[in-house]
Design a protein around this motif. Sequence first.
Motif, short mmCIF file in Angstrom:
data_model
loop_
_atom_site.label_atom_id
_atom_site.label_comp_id
_atom_site.label_asym_id
_atom_site.label_seq_id
_atom_site.Cartn_x
_atom_site.Cartn_y
_atom_site.Cartn_z
N GLY A 88 -40.84 -45.03 -20.71
CA GLY A 88 -42.17 -44.59 -20.30
C GLY A 88 -42.16 -43.96 -18.92
N GLY A 89 -41.49 -44.62 -17.98
CA GLY A 89 -41.40 -44.09 -16.63
C GLY A 89 -40.63 -42.77 -16.59
N GLY A 90 -39.53 -42.71 -17.35
CA GLY A 90 -38.74 -41.48 -17.39
C GLY A 90 -39.55 -40.31 -17.93
N GLY A 91 -40.40 -40.57 -18.92
CA GLY A 91 -41.26 -39.52 -19.46
C GLY A 91 -42.27 -39.02 -18.44
N VAL A 92 -42.86 -39.96 -17.70
CA VAL A 92 -43.82 -39.59 -16.66
C VAL A 92 -43.13 -38.75 -15.58
CG1 VAL A 92 -45.28 -40.47 -14.79
CG2 VAL A 92 -45.34 -41.56 -17.03
N GLY A 93 -41.94 -39.19 -15.15
CA GLY A 93 -41.20 -38.46 -14.12
C GLY A 93 -40.81 -37.07 -14.56
N ALA A 94 -40.38 -36.93 -15.81
CA ALA A 94 -39.99 -35.62 -16.32
C ALA A 94 -41.18 -34.67 -16.37
CB ALA A 94 -39.37 -35.76 -17.71
N LEU A 95 -42.34 -35.19 -16.79
CA LEU A 95 -43.54 -34.36 -16.83
C LEU A 95 -43.96 -33.93 -15.42
CD1 LEU A 95 -45.65 -36.26 -19.54
CD2 LEU A 95 -44.52 -34.04 -19.77
N LEU A 96 -43.83 -34.84 -14.46
CA LEU A 96 -44.14 -34.49 -13.07
C LEU A 96 -43.23 -33.34 -12.59
CD1 LEU A 96 -44.64 -38.01 -11.42
CD2 LEU A 96 -46.40 -36.27 -11.83
N LEU A 97 -41.95 -33.42 -12.95
CA LEU A 97 -41.02 -32.37 -12.53
C LEU A 97 -41.41 -31.02 -13.14
CD1 LEU A 97 -38.40 -31.64 -11.00
CD2 LEU A 97 -37.18 -32.01 -13.14
N LEU A 98 -41.86 -31.05 -14.38
CA LEU A 98 -42.23 -29.81 -15.06
C LEU A 98 -43.46 -29.15 -14.44
CD1 LEU A 98 -41.57 -30.86 -18.76
CD2 LEU A 98 -40.32 -29.12 -17.46
N TYR A 99 -44.21 -29.91 -13.64
CA TYR A 99 -45.36 -29.36 -12.95
C TYR A 99 -45.10 -29.15 -11.46
CZ TYR A 99 -48.51 -29.91 -16.96
OH TYR A 99 -49.12 -29.79 -18.18
N THR A 100 -43.86 -29.36 -11.03
CA THR A 100 -43.49 -29.20 -9.62
C THR A 100 -42.87 -27.82 -9.41
OG1 THR A 100 -43.06 -31.58 -9.39
CG2 THR A 100 -42.15 -30.13 -7.70
N THR A 101 -43.34 -27.11 -8.40
CA THR A 101 -42.77 -25.79 -8.10
C THR A 101 -41.43 -25.96 -7.38
OG1 THR A 101 -43.83 -25.61 -5.93
CG2 THR A 101 -45.08 -24.83 -7.85
N ALA A 102 -40.64 -24.90 -7.37
CA ALA A 102 -39.34 -24.96 -6.71
C ALA A 102 -39.48 -25.24 -5.23
CB ALA A 102 -38.59 -23.64 -6.94
N SER A 103 -40.48 -24.63 -4.58
CA SER A 103 -40.66 -24.85 -3.14
C SER A 103 -41.08 -26.28 -2.84
CB SER A 103 -41.72 -23.87 -2.60
OG SER A 103 -42.97 -24.05 -3.25
N GLN A 104 -41.93 -26.85 -3.68
CA GLN A 104 -42.33 -28.24 -3.50
C GLN A 104 -41.14 -29.18 -3.68
OE1 GLN A 104 -45.39 -28.39 -6.51
NE2 GLN A 104 -47.04 -28.11 -5.02
N PHE A 105 -40.36 -28.93 -4.72
CA PHE A 105 -39.23 -29.81 -5.00
C PHE A 105 -38.19 -29.74 -3.88
CE2 PHE A 105 -35.23 -30.92 -7.19
CZ PHE A 105 -35.59 -32.18 -7.63
N THR A 106 -37.98 -28.55 -3.33
CA THR A 106 -37.03 -28.40 -2.23
C THR A 106 -37.44 -29.26 -1.04
OG1 THR A 106 -36.51 -26.15 -2.93
CG2 THR A 106 -35.94 -26.75 -0.68
N LYS A 107 -38.74 -29.36 -0.79
CA LYS A 107 -39.23 -30.20 0.31
C LYS A 107 -39.04 -31.68 0.02
CE LYS A 107 -42.75 -26.84 1.72
NZ LYS A 107 -44.20 -26.56 1.83
N PHE A 108 -39.10 -32.06 -1.26
CA PHE A 108 -39.00 -33.47 -1.64
C PHE A 108 -37.56 -33.98 -1.60
CE2 PHE A 108 -42.94 -32.93 -4.55
CZ PHE A 108 -43.77 -33.05 -3.45
N ILE A 109 -36.58 -33.10 -1.85
CA ILE A 109 -35.19 -33.53 -2.02
C ILE A 109 -34.68 -34.40 -0.87
CG2 ILE A 109 -32.79 -32.73 -2.13
CD1 ILE A 109 -33.74 -30.40 -3.84
N PRO A 110 -34.81 -33.99 0.41
CA PRO A 110 -34.29 -34.84 1.49
C PRO A 110 -34.90 -36.24 1.51
CG PRO A 110 -34.84 -32.65 2.31
CD PRO A 110 -35.40 -32.74 0.93
N TRP A 111 -36.19 -36.32 1.19
CA TRP A 111 -36.86 -37.62 1.20
C TRP A 111 -36.40 -38.49 0.03
CZ3 TRP A 111 -39.06 -38.69 5.60
CH2 TRP A 111 -39.54 -37.65 6.39
N LEU A 112 -36.20 -37.87 -1.11
CA LEU A 112 -35.69 -38.62 -2.26
C LEU A 112 -34.30 -39.17 -1.99
CD1 LEU A 112 -36.88 -36.15 -5.06
CD2 LEU A 112 -37.77 -38.46 -4.68
N LEU A 113 -33.45 -38.35 -1.39
CA LEU A 113 -32.10 -38.80 -1.05
C LEU A 113 -32.14 -39.88 0.02
CD1 LEU A 113 -30.21 -35.37 -1.00
CD2 LEU A 113 -30.03 -37.17 -2.73
N LEU A 114 -33.05 -39.75 0.98
CA LEU A 114 -33.17 -40.76 2.05
C LEU A 114 -33.58 -42.11 1.47
CD1 LEU A 114 -33.22 -41.51 5.06
CD2 LEU A 114 -35.62 -40.77 5.10
N VAL A 115 -34.56 -42.10 0.58
CA VAL A 115 -35.02 -43.36 -0.03
C VAL A 115 -33.89 -44.03 -0.80
CG1 VAL A 115 -36.53 -44.34 -1.81
CG2 VAL A 115 -37.45 -42.71 -0.14
#
Length: 210
Positions: A88-115
């Motif tokens: 269920g969580g994986g499905g929610v996460g995948a759908l979120l990614l499909l609605y995330t733009t490349a520029s938004q995702f690029t900003k998120f990457i460092p924070w995701l790696l930091l966490v």
Amino acid sequence: MSDCETMDIGILLFLSGILAGAMNAVAGGGSFVSFPVLLSVGISPVTANASNTVALLPGSLAGAWQYREYAGNLQGISLTKMILLTLGGGGVGALLLLYTTASQFTKFIPWLLLVSSLTFAFGKQLGHYIRKTRQISRTTVMTGQFILGIYGGYFGGAVGIMMMAVWNIFGMTDIKQINANKNLLVAAANAVAAVLFSLPVKLPGMKQLY
């Protein structure tokens, strides 16, 4: 791009995939190898992330099969329930990614790696502190697994390490069972994400990754 350059890129991707798959099966963290390689050959961040998730799925499935005899319940919660929460969580996460733009995702990457890095580095100490100061309920464990599923479906980088660190916080210490459950649940998150990423028909606003 010449045929020689194309072959070199293919070999690089093949070798990084083997290394990342082996790392995920044994301990986790394979995305720290494969994801940067995908970026280095010019693939956009969102597509590279989705491709990484799909590419590492066979390794997760192989690891889950190899360690299947050690898989078991977590803190009294059935493994089946943990799989369903992760799906269920994986499905929610995948759908979120499909609605995330490349520029938004690029900003998120460092924070995701930091966490993920901080959780891996300090998860054990944090686990000792939390277990001494408060009782961890089954609801907390299940909520944590659902959130890990979202993280795995959305980013996937070091999600296996994240799971092991969080389970340590919840008091799970059997390394064989941790590794077996990690492979199985990472495979669950990757599998549902891979299916959603590969659907030929997208809902309004979703991006086509391939």
